[in-house]
Design a protein around this motif. Structure first.
Motif, PDB file in Angstrom:
ATOM      1  N   GLU A  50      50.049  21.532  16.503  1.00  0.00           N
ATOM      2  CA  GLU A  50      48.712  22.108  16.522  1.00  0.00           C
ATOM      3  C   GLU A  50      48.345  22.504  17.944  1.00  0.00           C
ATOM      4  O   GLU A  50      48.738  21.836  18.901  1.00  0.00           O
ATOM      5  CB  GLU A  50      47.679  21.110  15.990  1.00  0.00           C
ATOM      6  CG  GLU A  50      47.954  20.676  14.553  1.00  0.00           C
ATOM      7  CD  GLU A  50      46.889  19.746  14.012  1.00  0.00           C
ATOM      8  OE1 GLU A  50      46.057  20.204  13.211  1.00  0.00           O
ATOM      9  OE2 GLU A  50      46.897  18.556  14.386  1.00  0.00           O
ATOM     10  N   VAL A  76      45.034  23.133  20.424  1.00  0.00           N
ATOM     11  CA  VAL A  76      43.595  22.943  20.576  1.00  0.00           C
ATOM     12  C   VAL A  76      43.213  23.607  21.894  1.00  0.00           C
ATOM     13  O   VAL A  76      43.703  23.219  22.958  1.00  0.00           O
ATOM     14  CB  VAL A  76      43.206  21.453  20.581  1.00  0.00           C
ATOM     15  CG1 VAL A  76      41.684  21.313  20.555  1.00  0.00           C
ATOM     16  CG2 VAL A  76      43.821  20.721  19.391  1.00  0.00           C
ATOM     17  N   TRP A  82      40.889  25.297  17.000  1.00  0.00           N
ATOM     18  CA  TRP A  82      41.850  24.299  16.526  1.00  0.00           C
ATOM     19  C   TRP A  82      42.755  25.000  15.514  1.00  0.00           C
ATOM     20  O   TRP A  82      42.314  25.379  14.431  1.00  0.00           O
ATOM     21  CB  TRP A  82      41.138  23.127  15.874  1.00  0.00           C
ATOM     22  CG  TRP A  82      42.030  21.934  15.620  1.00  0.00           C
ATOM     23  CD1 TRP A  82      43.126  21.887  14.809  1.00  0.00           C
ATOM     24  CD2 TRP A  82      41.896  20.631  16.192  1.00  0.00           C
ATOM     25  NE1 TRP A  82      43.686  20.649  14.832  1.00  0.00           N
ATOM     26  CE2 TRP A  82      42.949  19.842  15.670  1.00  0.00           C
ATOM     27  CE3 TRP A  82      40.995  20.044  17.064  1.00  0.00           C
ATOM     28  CZ2 TRP A  82      43.113  18.501  16.009  1.00  0.00           C
ATOM     29  CZ3 TRP A  82      41.150  18.719  17.402  1.00  0.00           C
ATOM     30  CH2 TRP A  82      42.209  17.954  16.875  1.00  0.00           C
ATOM     31  N   THR A 135      46.257  24.782  13.337  1.00  0.00           N
ATOM     32  CA  THR A 135      47.401  24.053  12.807  1.00  0.00           C
ATOM     33  C   THR A 135      48.490  25.069  12.496  1.00  0.00           C
ATOM     34  O   THR A 135      48.392  25.822  11.524  1.00  0.00           O
ATOM     35  CB  THR A 135      47.016  23.270  11.544  1.00  0.00           C
ATOM     36  OG1 THR A 135      45.935  22.384  11.841  1.00  0.00           O
ATOM     37  CG2 THR A 135      48.196  22.486  11.004  1.00  0.00           C
ATOM     38  N   GLN A 179      40.537  26.878  12.756  1.00  0.00           N
ATOM     39  CA  GLN A 179      39.091  26.664  12.841  1.00  0.00           C
ATOM     40  C   GLN A 179      38.614  27.151  14.209  1.00  0.00           C
ATOM     41  O   GLN A 179      39.103  26.691  15.241  1.00  0.00           O
ATOM     42  CB  GLN A 179      38.744  25.179  12.696  1.00  0.00           C
ATOM     43  CG  GLN A 179      39.096  24.593  11.339  1.00  0.00           C
ATOM     44  CD  GLN A 179      38.798  23.106  11.274  1.00  0.00           C
ATOM     45  OE1 GLN A 179      37.654  22.692  11.137  1.00  0.00           O
ATOM     46  NE2 GLN A 179      39.834  22.299  11.379  1.00  0.00           N
ATOM     47  N   LEU A 182      35.398  27.225  16.538  1.00  0.00           N
ATOM     48  CA  LEU A 182      34.119  26.525  16.688  1.00  0.00           C
ATOM     49  C   LEU A 182      33.386  27.034  17.919  1.00  0.00           C
ATOM     50  O   LEU A 182      33.922  26.977  19.032  1.00  0.00           O
ATOM     51  CB  LEU A 182      34.353  25.022  16.835  1.00  0.00           C
ATOM     52  CG  LEU A 182      35.155  24.333  15.726  1.00  0.00           C
ATOM     53  CD1 LEU A 182      35.600  22.945  16.169  1.00  0.00           C
ATOM     54  CD2 LEU A 182      34.332  24.252  14.453  1.00  0.00           C
ATOM     55  N   SER A 194      36.920  16.061  17.748  1.00  0.00           N
ATOM     56  CA  SER A 194      37.583  15.518  16.559  1.00  0.00           C
ATOM     57  C   SER A 194      37.499  14.006  16.571  1.00  0.00           C
ATOM     58  O   SER A 194      37.312  13.378  17.617  1.00  0.00           O
ATOM     59  CB  SER A 194      39.051  15.955  16.502  1.00  0.00           C
ATOM     60  OG  SER A 194      39.806  15.351  17.545  1.00  0.00           O
ATOM     61  N   VAL A 225      35.907  18.357  13.862  1.00  0.00           N
ATOM     62  CA  VAL A 225      37.191  18.466  13.162  1.00  0.00           C
ATOM     63  C   VAL A 225      37.665  17.068  12.791  1.00  0.00           C
ATOM     64  O   VAL A 225      37.560  16.137  13.588  1.00  0.00           O
ATOM     65  CB  VAL A 225      38.249  19.134  14.065  1.00  0.00           C
ATOM     66  CG1 VAL A 225      39.618  19.150  13.399  1.00  0.00           C
ATOM     67  CG2 VAL A 225      37.814  20.547  14.446  1.00  0.00           C
ATOM     68  N   GLN A 226      38.155  16.899  11.587  1.00  0.00           N
ATOM     69  CA  GLN A 226      38.848  15.666  11.209  1.00  0.00           C
ATOM     70  C   GLN A 226      40.329  16.016  11.107  1.00  0.00           C
ATOM     71  O   GLN A 226      40.762  16.692  10.173  1.00  0.00           O
ATOM     72  CB  GLN A 226      38.301  15.112   9.885  1.00  0.00           C
ATOM     73  CG  GLN A 226      36.843  14.665   9.986  1.00  0.00           C
ATOM     74  CD  GLN A 226      36.616  13.620  11.065  1.00  0.00           C
ATOM     75  OE1 GLN A 226      37.301  12.611  11.127  1.00  0.00           O
ATOM     76  NE2 GLN A 226      35.641  13.872  11.936  1.00  0.00           N
ATOM     77  N   SER A 227      41.094  15.596  12.088  1.00  0.00           N
ATOM     78  CA  SER A 227      42.462  16.078  12.224  1.00  0.00           C
ATOM     79  C   SER A 227      43.388  15.452  11.190  1.00  0.00           C
ATOM     80  O   SER A 227      43.129  14.359  10.668  1.00  0.00           O
ATOM     81  CB  SER A 227      42.990  15.793  13.636  1.00  0.00           C
ATOM     82  OG  SER A 227      43.379  14.450  13.758  1.00  0.00           O
TER      83      SER A 227
END
Length: 282
Positions: free
Chosen positions: A64, A66, A93, A95, A138, A140, A161, A171-173
């Motif tokens: 990922e 970031v 973010w 992935t 995502q 943001l 996160s 974010v919930q990774s």
């Protein structure tokens, strides 16, 4: 308190006319599992009518990215159909997972008007079980990221996160990676409890800090042992900090160019899939 293993100064690694300092990897440190890579672009000022960021279309698989936009902007586009312009204070973010092609360039507005630019890009590994997860993106803006006041208002934490001071991040990774940026005024004091088994990612972006009784300065990555739960931070000047933590995966890491997998065979398969058009079309 956690003891400090080493402090690593970011090394100069310019990309075309983009001022860049690489904090990870360097000759002194290969990675901090699962944190793989950190480039610090800028700070610098772009002139009117500039060419912007140089990161045209390129592929990724297995991890990922970031991206923290501290000043300026980034226009993202990828082969999954996502497109956005993220401005100062925002975060991207992405992935990469099973593979996609993306570009990270400056917006037309920034190329016309110029201005300040400062960006961090962090690569976070994915465990073997998630390497081939579908790609996801995502974008943001600053307003999308919850902010928490700490140290009687002398520090402001942007919860990117995970969960910080009871506040869920934006974010919930997938792999429980917790990341935050923190703006500290001189004299601010912060304490965090982070389980000893988790890897701490501590990068001083600006200013000077004292962490667990050792001073650190801008463009320095502090590496910790896994021998304590407590992190004590004092701001010696106004400062900005990138702070994160995650459980290490303890898996083989094979990285080649834009791909990070667990075996050489998987790397070769990534190149074959990319050449065969399986990362989507641009």
């Amino acid at each position: 308190m956690r003891t400090i293993k080493a402090q690593h100064r970011a090394v100069s690694a310019p990309i075309a006319d983009l001022t860049t300092y690489r904090a990870l990897p360097t000759p002194a440190v290969a990675h901090l599992d699962p944190f793989l890579f950190l480039n610090h672009h800028g700070p610098q000022v772009y002139r009117l009518g500039n060419r912007g960021l140089p990161f045209g279309p390129h592929p990724h698989r297995g991890f990922e990215t970031v991206t923290f936009i501290l000043a300026g902007d980034i226009m993202h586009q990828d082969s999954s159909g996502h497109q956005s312009v993220i401005e100062a204070g925002g975060v991207q973010w992405m992935t990469a997972g099973s593979g996609l092609i993306h570009s990270e360039i400056s917006s037309d507005h920034f190329k016309q008007t110029g201005g300040d630019l400062e960006i961090l890009q962090l690569w976070v590994n994915l465990p073997a079980r998630l390497k081939m997860t579908p790609p996801h993106y995502q974008g943001l803006q600053k307003a999308d990221i919850p902010e928490v006041a700490l140290a009687d208002g002398r520090a402001r934490l942007q919860a990117v996160s995970g969960t910080w001071a009871g506040q869920a991040g934006a974010v919930q990774s997938l792999a429980d990676v917790q990341l935050a940026t923190i703006d500290l005024e001189a004299g601010a004091v912060l304490n965090f409890s982070i389980p000893a088994e988790r890897t701490i990612f501590f990068y001083t972006i600006r200013g000077k800090l004292r962490v667990n009784d050792q001073e650190t300065e801008a463009r320095t990555l502090t590496e910790f042992h896994h021998d304590g739960d407590n992190l004590h931070i004092e701001a010696l000047t106004d400062a900005v900090l990138l702070l994160g933590h995650a459980l290490p995966f303890g898996e083989p890491i094979v990285a080649q160019g834009p791909f990070v997998m667990n075996t050489e065979q998987e790397i070769q398969q990534a190149y074959q899939d990319y050449r065969a058009g399986r990362f989507g079309t641009w």
